[in-house]
Scaffold this motif. Structure first.
Motif, PDB file in Angstrom:
ATOM      1  N   GLN A  58       0.739  -1.138  -0.142  1.00  0.00           N
ATOM      2  CA  GLN A  58      -0.027  -0.085   0.019  1.00  0.00           C
ATOM      3  C   GLN A  58       0.929   0.986   0.054  1.00  0.00           C
ATOM      4  OE1 GLN A  58      -3.477  -0.030  -0.269  1.00  0.00           O
ATOM      5  NE2 GLN A  58      -3.011  -2.239  -0.521  1.00  0.00           N
ATOM      6  N   SER A  59       2.220   1.036  -0.032  1.00  0.00           N
ATOM      7  CA  SER A  59       3.061   2.203   0.041  1.00  0.00           C
ATOM      8  C   SER A  59       2.645   3.084  -1.177  1.00  0.00           C
ATOM      9  CB  SER A  59       4.382   1.723  -0.279  1.00  0.00           C
ATOM     10  OG  SER A  59       5.246   2.826  -0.454  1.00  0.00           O
ATOM     11  N   LYS A  60       2.804   4.530  -0.830  1.00  0.00           N
ATOM     12  CA  LYS A  60       2.590   5.482  -1.778  1.00  0.00           C
ATOM     13  C   LYS A  60       4.005   5.815  -2.583  1.00  0.00           C
ATOM     14  CE  LYS A  60      -1.219   6.752  -0.019  1.00  0.00           C
ATOM     15  NZ  LYS A  60      -2.644   6.983  -0.594  1.00  0.00           N
ATOM     16  N   THR A  61       4.768   5.180  -2.330  1.00  0.00           N
ATOM     17  CA  THR A  61       6.338   5.198  -3.142  1.00  0.00           C
ATOM     18  C   THR A  61       6.701   3.762  -3.712  1.00  0.00           C
ATOM     19  OG1 THR A  61       7.692   5.228  -1.091  1.00  0.00           O
ATOM     20  CG2 THR A  61       7.187   7.240  -1.778  1.00  0.00           C
ATOM     21  N   ARG A  62       5.498   2.996  -4.232  1.00  0.00           N
ATOM     22  CA  ARG A  62       5.788   1.732  -4.641  1.00  0.00           C
ATOM     23  C   ARG A  62       6.730   1.428  -5.621  1.00  0.00           C
ATOM     24  NH1 ARG A  62       1.054   3.779  -5.813  1.00  0.00           N
ATOM     25  NH2 ARG A  62       0.585   3.948  -8.086  1.00  0.00           N
ATOM     26  N   SER A  64       8.229   0.219  -9.583  1.00  0.00           N
ATOM     27  CA  SER A  64       7.657   0.032 -10.768  1.00  0.00           C
ATOM     28  C   SER A  64       7.438  -1.148 -11.054  1.00  0.00           C
ATOM     29  CB  SER A  64       8.968   0.861 -12.095  1.00  0.00           C
ATOM     30  OG  SER A  64       9.799  -0.249 -11.960  1.00  0.00           O
ATOM     31  N   ASP A  67       3.615  -1.599 -10.230  1.00  0.00           N
ATOM     32  CA  ASP A  67       2.950  -1.053 -11.164  1.00  0.00           C
ATOM     33  C   ASP A  67       2.627  -2.098 -12.533  1.00  0.00           C
ATOM     34  OD1 ASP A  67       2.193   1.271  -9.787  1.00  0.00           O
ATOM     35  OD2 ASP A  67       3.800   2.315 -10.758  1.00  0.00           O
ATOM     36  N   PHE A  91      12.596   3.520  -6.645  1.00  0.00           N
ATOM     37  CA  PHE A  91      13.080   4.850  -6.702  1.00  0.00           C
ATOM     38  C   PHE A  91      14.512   4.928  -7.366  1.00  0.00           C
ATOM     39  CE2 PHE A  91      13.867   8.774  -4.184  1.00  0.00           C
ATOM     40  CZ  PHE A  91      12.649   9.202  -4.286  1.00  0.00           C
ATOM     41  N   THR A  92      14.229   4.478  -8.661  1.00  0.00           N
ATOM     42  CA  THR A  92      15.563   4.929  -9.534  1.00  0.00           C
ATOM     43  C   THR A  92      14.713   5.456 -10.733  1.00  0.00           C
ATOM     44  OG1 THR A  92      14.989   2.425 -10.421  1.00  0.00           O
ATOM     45  CG2 THR A  92      16.939   2.869  -8.758  1.00  0.00           C
ATOM     46  N   GLY A  93      13.569   5.952 -10.704  1.00  0.00           N
ATOM     47  CA  GLY A  93      13.324   7.012 -11.815  1.00  0.00           C
ATOM     48  C   GLY A  93      12.971   6.115 -13.046  1.00  0.00           C
ATOM     49  N   ALA A  94      13.255   6.609 -14.033  1.00  0.00           N
ATOM     50  CA  ALA A  94      13.139   6.083 -15.551  1.00  0.00           C
ATOM     51  C   ALA A  94      13.652   4.919 -15.600  1.00  0.00           C
ATOM     52  CB  ALA A  94      13.286   7.178 -16.701  1.00  0.00           C
ATOM     53  N   ILE A 126      17.247  -0.044  -2.107  1.00  0.00           N
ATOM     54  CA  ILE A 126      16.347   0.797  -2.897  1.00  0.00           C
ATOM     55  C   ILE A 126      17.459   2.009  -3.469  1.00  0.00           C
ATOM     56  CG2 ILE A 126      14.471   2.639  -2.681  1.00  0.00           C
ATOM     57  CD1 ILE A 126      13.512   1.290  -0.220  1.00  0.00           C
ATOM     58  N   GLY A 127      16.830   2.320  -4.445  1.00  0.00           N
ATOM     59  CA  GLY A 127      17.483   3.714  -5.117  1.00  0.00           C
ATOM     60  C   GLY A 127      18.868   3.482  -5.740  1.00  0.00           C
ATOM     61  N   LYS A 129      20.384   1.685  -9.201  1.00  0.00           N
ATOM     62  CA  LYS A 129      20.026   1.120 -10.504  1.00  0.00           C
ATOM     63  C   LYS A 129      20.314  -0.400 -10.792  1.00  0.00           C
ATOM     64  CE  LYS A 129      19.886   5.188 -13.342  1.00  0.00           C
ATOM     65  NZ  LYS A 129      20.739   6.266 -12.817  1.00  0.00           N
ATOM     66  N   THR A 236       8.566  -0.605  -0.213  1.00  0.00           N
ATOM     67  CA  THR A 236       8.015  -0.304  -1.758  1.00  0.00           C
ATOM     68  C   THR A 236       7.720  -1.344  -2.483  1.00  0.00           C
ATOM     69  OG1 THR A 236      10.273  -0.019  -2.108  1.00  0.00           O
ATOM     70  CG2 THR A 236       9.211   1.810  -1.345  1.00  0.00           C
TER      71      THR A 236
ATOM     72  N   TRP B 327      18.900   7.034   1.949  1.00  0.00           N
ATOM     73  CA  TRP B 327      17.622   7.597   1.640  1.00  0.00           C
ATOM     74  C   TRP B 327      16.578   6.913   1.139  1.00  0.00           C
ATOM     75  CZ3 TRP B 327      16.513   7.240  -3.376  1.00  0.00           C
ATOM     76  CH2 TRP B 327      17.527   6.775  -4.415  1.00  0.00           C
ATOM     77  N   GLY B 335       6.536   6.485   2.028  1.00  0.00           N
ATOM     78  CA  GLY B 335       5.465   5.889   1.326  1.00  0.00           C
ATOM     79  C   GLY B 335       4.563   5.195   2.252  1.00  0.00           C
ATOM     80  N   GLY B 359      12.492  11.566  -7.896  1.00  0.00           N
ATOM     81  CA  GLY B 359      12.436  10.088  -7.794  1.00  0.00           C
ATOM     82  C   GLY B 359      13.742   9.097  -8.162  1.00  0.00           C
ATOM     83  N   GLU B 360      14.762   9.879  -8.161  1.00  0.00           N
ATOM     84  CA  GLU B 360      15.900   8.942  -8.230  1.00  0.00           C
ATOM     85  C   GLU B 360      17.151   9.613  -7.672  1.00  0.00           C
ATOM     86  OE1 GLU B 360      17.480   8.200 -12.235  1.00  0.00           O
ATOM     87  OE2 GLU B 360      15.994   9.886 -12.860  1.00  0.00           O
TER      88      GLU B 360
END
Lengths: 412, 412
Positions: A58-62, A64, A67, A91-94, A126-127, A129, A236, B327, B335, B359-360
């Motif tokens: 349920q994390s808001k910062t789940r 990718s 999704d 949390f590694t963006g694109a 997390i975070g 790549k 996440t 972080w 989250g 986000g990253e």
């Protein structure tokens, strides 16, 4: 770091014997994503027509991956699952999205399906790549390793700071056929309801429509993975999947309330609770397994919140670590839950012995059995709120120096 | 046990010089309620006409002292305060109520007022009967000790596992008169908003009507004692009182929005924040003082909840203890707060250096100043949610082996 931590004192004696699940094939490999000298990537192949249900963080910062899985499930034609341990790709963006797609494509190429049919999960730091090239390089090994067994290696491949692989199984009768359920899971920090750095994958050969499977899984999760907590932290990446290959040939149930599902529901919940309890038994630094039974709350929801407030209280958890029957801290935790409670109606028992009743300590209660109970590695705390009929059961572990040691230098 | 714990490394160099507050007299004594060889009982005398405001624990299992104080304040004629340390007189059923009454009567006899005019507070172990005879026996000592000073002894008399006494002062101009504010406080476990095993007593010689005093205190508490957390646990006894003797002779302000109150409000908040920060600096096992600034949330309330989720996360607190700029755990905590947040808008800085943005992770950020900052004993974490204008500041400390050591055997 995983592998270097001593096996939890609460671990089961050995990994269980797990049968194959008709229609399912597994492969694992040591891709070196982060860990060395152990499997860290898992591939599961499902037959055409398999049905999969999922429950996610349920994390808001789940991440990718979450999704992505939701999207795969919504399309309804999943053909497999790929999982990696050591990097959560969160949390590694694109780059996170790209990493998920590369994992899906790598797995789809092996299985001969579309990337959009592959479920993807990742767990670990997390975070950072995802080193996806290492996963791509492992593809030939995975392809060659696909087999209808290999549960122990599969359970190891999804571990991070876990100190033992987690598996469970049960069988059930479903419309005249015997069906098999097998699951694996990993913890072991960031363990809190909804859910944790928790991955669990459960498979069955039963034929069950997706909508029914989803309801079964959600209800089962509420009484298993959503009833455990280690540190109150929520990952996440939490993912619980239930895949049904349909190869058992049973007549599918018609609805969630179909009486034919009774035995299957029991067996599924047995597996889910077993796995969830193993996650608690491998909680970082855990030395005691704690069961918290709350009764007499104004509702089941209220009982659950009270149970979690007790389970997440650092003061309760350290008291149990110290073998101290400090029921005052339990009172404190009930009070801070914010749920309806009356100081003067509260009763508390440890190890089955009532030590506080109707708002005060029981004068001269027999301390010996309580002390003996607290010296063991399985502790029962019962709290009666005295207001209504709401009840809940929560499982957690104690808070020890081991948790600090593991988490003050996990990443470095 | 109090006294045997080493002084917190985050403690101020020394106890501040605190002036007397006209109209207020203090006495402390070693009653031996639990501790030996140190003051453990405090008596404060207020003049006729003194006004007192109070903010209390939100716990549903609060102690009888809390109910008693609320009643005294509602009657509007408080003449003093008695406090004991070592036993919280909480969750002891009818005996708890009796203990509170004995404390009030003992103090009232000394001061020549009614028991119903005496505020009462107690802190320490929950669920053990208050040895009230020891308090009664200390009455002659207290009577003989009443003086207009003695702040250091007073601050010591309310300590439990605190490793240093806590005091703060400020002066302000109020309608042409210089008024004095002096406060003391104690922590140091069960520290969470609304509030903690936290007692704080603030005194001023200003003349301010009770309703205004109450608003000033409530608003001040929200930005001080309700903005700190040590372990997320909430005590059954938290009490914050603000007593105004009125002896400064200033013209009383007319309402909370009276501009004449501006300087007094500033000075009061300075004292409250100073005391609250000292409580964090004495958090059990604390080795680092952590400030968490949240900006860009959808509201101030949301920012506050996010800040508390970060501050209460065992994984964030252990990372900071280990000097790890992890972080990813901050992201996790954002989250899990359940508040609106978008993974791809989040930015995080430590020690003023942005280490994750939109986000990253920031590729190749300068790790050296961040590592140096985390080696210090004061850590700043800034989190921008990127959604709105809501902001909040929360203070906490790290989670270390010291916390486990103190709490795994506090009672035994």
């Amino acid at each position: 770091m995983a592998g270097s931590l001593p096996r939890s004192p609460l671990a089961p004696a050995r990994f269980p014997d797990l049968p194959s699940v008709p229609g399912l094939r597994l492969a694992s490999a040591a891709a070196g994503v982060k860990y060395r000298g152990r499997p860290d990537i898992l591939l599961a192949e499902l037959p055409k027509g398999a049905q999969v249900a999922g429950v996610f963080t349920q994390s808001k910062t789940r991440s990718s991956c979450i999704d992505w899985c939701r999207s795969v499930l919504s399309k309804g034609k999943p053909r497999g699952l790929i999982v990696t341990a050591g990097n959560s790709n969160a949390f590694t963006g694109a780059a996170g999205q790209a990493g998920t797609e590369i994992m899906a494509r790598t797995a789809a190429d092996i299985l001969g399906c579309k990337p959009a049919q592959m479920l993807v999960a990742a767990t670990g730091v997390i975070g950072e790549k995802l080193p996806d090239a290492r996963i791509v390089r492992a593809a030939p090994t995975l392809r060659g390793a696909l087999t209808d067994g290999g549960w122990s290696s599969a359970a190891q491949a999804i571990m991070t700071t876990d100190t033992f692989p987690k598996g469970a199984t049960a069988t059930a009768e479903l419309n005249g056929e015997t069906v098999t359920i097998v699951g694996i899971a990993k913890g072991s920090g960031m363990i809190a309801p909804d859910m944790a750095t928790m991955l669990s994958f459960v498979f069955t050969d039963a034929a069950i429509p997706q909508s029914i499977l989803q309801t079964l899984l959600q209800k089962g999760a509420d009484k298993s993975f959503n009833a455990i907590t280690v540190d109150g932290d929520t990952s996440t990446s939490d993912t619980l999947l239930l895949a049904a290959t349909g190869m058992a040939g049973n007549k599918p149930p018609k609805s969630f309330s179909d009486k034919a599902l009774k035995d299957f529901t029991r067996a599924l919940n047995t597996v889910l609770v077993d796995l969830a309890q193993q996650v608690v038994r491998d909680g970082e630094g855990a030395s005691k397994f704690i069961t918290i039974d709350v009764t007499g709350a104004t509702s089941a929801k209220s009982a659950r919140r009270i149970g979690l407030a007790i389970a997440n209280s650092p003061l309760v958890k350290t008291a149990i670590a110290g073998g101290d029957a400090n029921w005052g801290r339990v009172v404190m935790a009930v009070g801070k839950s914010g749920e309806p409670a009356d100081r003067d109606l509260l009763s508390i028992a440890m190890g089955g012995v009532t030590i506080a009743e109707k708002g005060e300590g029981v004068e001269g209660y027999d301390e010996e059995p309580v002390a003996a109970h607290l010296e063991g590695d399985s502790v029962l705390i019962q709290v009666d709120i005295g207001l209504g009929k709401g009840a809940a059961r929560i499982w957690t572990c104690d808070l020890t120096h081991g948790y600090i040691a593991i988490n003050a230098d996990y990443r470095s």
